[in-house]
Each structure stands twice: as structure tokens, then as C-alpha cells.
Design an enzyme around this catalytic site. Structure first.
Site, PDB file in Angstrom:
ATOM      1  N   ASP A   1     -12.112 -21.140  19.144  1.00 15.17           N
ATOM      2  CA  ASP A   1     -12.388 -20.406  20.383  1.00 15.17           C
ATOM      3  C   ASP A   1     -11.304 -19.358  20.650  1.00 15.17           C
ATOM      4  O   ASP A   1     -11.550 -18.317  21.249  1.00 15.17           O
ATOM      5  CB  ASP A   1     -12.421 -21.333  21.606  1.00 15.17           C
TER       6      ASP A   1
ATOM      7  N   GLY B   1      -9.295 -29.686   8.590  1.00 21.76           N
ATOM      8  CA  GLY B   1     -10.222 -29.254   9.626  1.00 21.76           C
ATOM      9  C   GLY B   1     -10.838 -30.456  10.313  1.00 21.76           C
ATOM     10  O   GLY B   1     -11.005 -31.516   9.702  1.00 21.76           O
TER      11      GLY B   1
ATOM     12  N   ASP C   1      -6.675 -20.872  26.485  1.00 23.95           N
ATOM     13  CA  ASP C   1      -7.784 -20.210  27.174  1.00 23.95           C
ATOM     14  C   ASP C   1      -7.336 -19.121  28.146  1.00 23.95           C
ATOM     15  O   ASP C   1      -8.179 -18.487  28.796  1.00 23.95           O
ATOM     16  CB  ASP C   1      -8.633 -21.251  27.909  1.00 23.95           C
TER      17      ASP C   1
HETATM   18  N1  GLY Z   1     -13.844 -23.189  24.770  1.00 28.35           N
HETATM   19  C1  GLY Z   1     -14.655 -24.334  24.679  1.00 28.35           C
HETATM   20  C2  GLY Z   1     -16.077 -24.104  24.387  1.00 28.35           C
HETATM   21  O1  GLY Z   1     -16.522 -23.154  23.780  1.00 28.35           O
HETATM   22  O2  GLY Z   1     -16.805 -24.973  24.792  1.00 28.35           O
END
Ligand code: GLY
Length: 407
Positions: A171, A229, A104
Site C-alpha cells: 500500500d 513475503g 499511511d
Molecule cells: N491500506 C490498507 C488497505 O488497502 O486496506
């Protein structure tokens, strides 16, 4: 000529002027909330529309800063800038304890330090963002060709210690922007190579044949071979988590922007078409596109906002391609027609959010959108979410033709 990926007809009426007219109100709401939020970073909304705030290392910590920087860029109003800058020590402190950093980093540093560097030229912010980019490329598994998502400190590690070291997640297609930026700033190709290889690997494994997506994809942590997955925040391994799909739509459109490789734009369009075919006619996604009918159909406004921004980014990309062609060429007309479809869908999704989730008229609300679903399975649903708010602003700005963002 690239393939024309047509979208289904809009499921209802669209009032384009009304959607476009909403941007100043959203910016005024952000300004109204500057003093209430102060130096803290919103994490998730409470029932009274106040915020619970982030502790250190939170993946959502930059989304309020991102809204402030976008408003500053648009208005030159110093109040937005001064408030955004108050967060610098939070992001400096994170770099002092790298064991907690994960994929992140892209969200965290693009919307804080990259934004500050781009808008003010601050060298300290640039160096902080480059350090973050270095931490991010060290997560790359060269043999498997992917960025590993989490650490052994993630809650999932207790449940599945054998998979955590080989897990990629959807993400992160947004997080690669930090690497593309680092490649541009330093001239070092390694950042860009990692970002492209990761995007290609996920295109192969995390995207299914029908252009729905897995939330995550596991690789063997030792041999790096593809395994399977899975989901973490979605309904089931074989379902399609709506926010995951939105990360992929926006992420691949963004990867196209950095690479101009048409295969990424084609993929973004096919992922977008899948979403357009399954979104409920009110234009606000249910939190999982394959949620069984007997489950509570919670909405996820954040998925709606990210998807809207993604559709509008695809439309801008198609318009930009058209601009390079002779005025009367057939390909140019085709691209402009296709861009209009994606643009109208983006506006329609924004209209859905405005009509059903918008909080600008609620004087008490410290955010922009209700009805976000952070993590339904642990009871986090029907909340304001700072990332939903950020992408709502980004999408409204893209609808107005803005093209300068921090990714
Ligand atoms: N990055 C985690 C979410 O989208 O909740």
C-alpha cells in the site's frame, strides 16, 4: 524504444461515451452527501448505505476530503471547499501524537493538506503536510532500503511481535507521493531519495517473477536482510490480494510520473497486464486473484476503482511520452496504440463498476460504490468504502483527461 506490453482483448463490449457521461452524476452524488456527512470522515459503509465514521488516526480519514477537493478543483463550487476545510483540525490533532502515525501518512496528508495547499495556497496546510512527510521519512530503514509499515500498536504486533519492526507493505507505494511532493516544495533531495529507494526495494521483493504481488514483505528487523513475503489482508501468503495489486499498479505509474524513470512505467504495465489477465469478465475484481473456487467470491469494488485509475494513469503517461516525439515517428504511433489499450481497459473497469456497484441512483446512499471488501477474513466485505469512492472519481476524471491530482 520501450517494450510494448500488450493487454488481453477486452472481455466484453465497451460503451466509451456512456462511461464518460457518468462523471457529472458522480459529482452531483458527492454534493448530495455533503450535508449528511458533515464534519465526519467516512470509514466503512453500513447495510443501509450510511457510514460508520473514523476515529483518530484512521488510514482512510482523508478519502472523503480528497473527493471534495477534486470536485472543488473541477467546479470552483465553494460548498465543496468549505466542507473539505472543516477537516483541518482532525489532521492537525494527529500530528500532536506521533506515536500512532504510520506509513499511511501519505494517504492521510496528500488528500487533505497537500490538496488544500495546492488549491488555496494555505501555508498552514503546507507546513502540516511537511511535518507529516518528516514523520514518514523517519520510518525509512536505510540498510534494508524500505519504509517500515506499522508500529508496535498495530493489531498484528500482538500476533507477530518479531516481524512488525521489519515489515514493508505494498500500500505504501501510494504513500511515497507525499515524499515526492515534499522534495519539490522544499528542494531537499532526501524525501525523493527515500521514495525512490523504497520503490526499488519493493520492486525487487514484493513483486513476484510473474508480476503478481505479495501484500507485505518482511525484513530481519535487526540485520535488515530480506526474509519472506506474507499477507495480512489477502487470502494466503502466496495468493494475490487484488487491492494490493492495484496499489502497486497505481503506485508504480505514479512513481514514473515523479521520476520519469522508464523502468517504473514498464513495471506498472506488467503489473497491470497480470491483473487484466485474471480479472473476471464482468470487470470487477474478486477480492483475491488466487481465491480458491470453493470460497465465496466476494468482489472488491475498491480494487476495481484503484486499478481503473492506475490503467488510466499508465495511458496518460504513454500519451505524454508520445507527445515528445515527431508526429510521424514509429515510436510515437506505437506509444499511442499502447496508450489506447490501457485507456480502454481503464474505461472497461469503470463500466463494470457503473453497471454492478454504482449507487448514484439510490437516494439514500451516502457513498458511490457498493461491494467493497475491506478485510474479508475479519468479516468486512460487501461494504461502501471511501477509498473505492475516491479512486472511482479519480479514474473518471482521468478518463476525461484531467491531470492535476494531489499525488
Ligand atoms: N491500506 C490498507 C488497505 O488497502 O486496506
Amino acid at each position: 524504444m520501450s517494450e510494448y506490453i500488450a493487454l488481453p482483448p477486452l472481455p466484453g463490449e465497451l460503451d466509451r461515451e456512456r462511461v464518460l457521461a457518468h462523471l457529472p452524476k458522480v459529482m452531483a452524488t458527492i454534493k448530495r452527501n455533503i450535508a449528511r456527512i458533515g464534519e465526519r470522515n467516512p470509514k466503512i459503509g453500513n447495510a443501509d448505505y450510511s457510514w460508520t465514521h473514523c476515529g483518530p488516526f484512521d488510514w482512510v480519514s482523508s478519502f472523503w476530503a480528497g473527493q471534495l477537493w477534486l470536485c472543488y478543483q473541477t467546479t470552483a463550487d465553494e460548498q465543496y471547499k468549505n466542507s473539505a476545510k472543516l477537516r483541518k483540525s482532525y489532521f492537525a490533532n494527529m500530528l500532536l501524537d506521533p506515536f500512532w502515525l504510520d506509513h499511511d501518512l501519505g494517504f492521510q496528508y496528500s488528500l487533505s493538506c497537500v490538496a488544500e495547499y495546492k488549491l488555496t495556497g494555505c501555508e498552514e496546510s503546507k507546513m502540516m503536510a511537511l511535518r507529516a512527510a518528516d514523520h514518514l521519512i523517519h520510518r525509512f530503514r536505510k540498510v534494508g532500503g524500505y519504509i517500515v509499515a506499522w508500529n508496535d500498536t498495530h493489531p498484528l504486533a500482538l500476533e507477530k511481535p518479531d516481524v512488525i519492526q521489519g515489515k514493508s507493505i505494498i500500500d505504501s507505494l501510494q504513500n511515497t507521493a507525499l515524499l515526492f511532493w515534499a522534495a519539490e516544495v522544499t528542494g531537499a533531495p532526501r524525501y525523493r531519495e527515500v521514495a525512490i529507494r523504497h520503490s526499488e526495494t519493493l520492486a525487487k521483493h514484493i513483486v513476484r517473477d510473474d508480476y503478481s504481488t505479495y501484500h507485505s514483505f518482511n525484513f530481519d528487523p535487526i540485520y535488515q536482510t530480506p526474509v519472506k513475503g506474507e499477507t495480512f489482508q489477502g487470502y494466503a501468503d502466496e495468493s494475490c490480494w487484488a487491492r494490493g495489486q492495484s496499489w502497486a499498479i497505481h503506485g508504480y505509474a505514479q512513481t514514473y510520473q515523479y521520476t520519469k524513470d522508464d523502468s517504473f512505467l514498464q513495471l506498472a504495465k506488467k503489473l497491470a497486464r497480470f491483473a487484466a489477465e485474471v480479472i473476471t469478465p464482468d470487470g470487477v475484481p474478486v477480492w483475491d486473484y488466487r481465491l480458491p473456487a470453493d470460497e465465496i467470491q466476494y468482489k472488491d469494488s475498491s480494487a476495481g476503482a484503484i486499478t481503473a485509475a492506475g490503467f488510466l494513469l499508465i495511458a496518460q503517461s504513454l500519451e505524454d511520452k508520445a507527445e515528445t516525439l515527431p508526429r510521424e515517428s514509429e515510436e510515437r504511433q506505437q506509444l499511442l496504440g499502447e496508450a489506447n489499450e490501457y485507456r480502454d481497459w481503464g474505461l472497461y473497469l469503470l463500466q463494470g463498476l457503473m453497471d454492478q456497484c454504482d449507487l448514484c441512483d439510490n437516494e439514500q446512499a451516502q457513498g458511490l460504490l457498493a461491494n467493497g471488501a475491506s478485510f474479508v477474513k475479519v468479516g468486512l466485505c460487501d461494504n461502501m468504502l471511501p477509498y473505492g469512492d475516491y479512486y472511482y472519481l479519480e479514474a473518471l476524471m482521468r478518463a476525461h483527461g484531467y491531470r492535476n491530482f494531489f499525488w
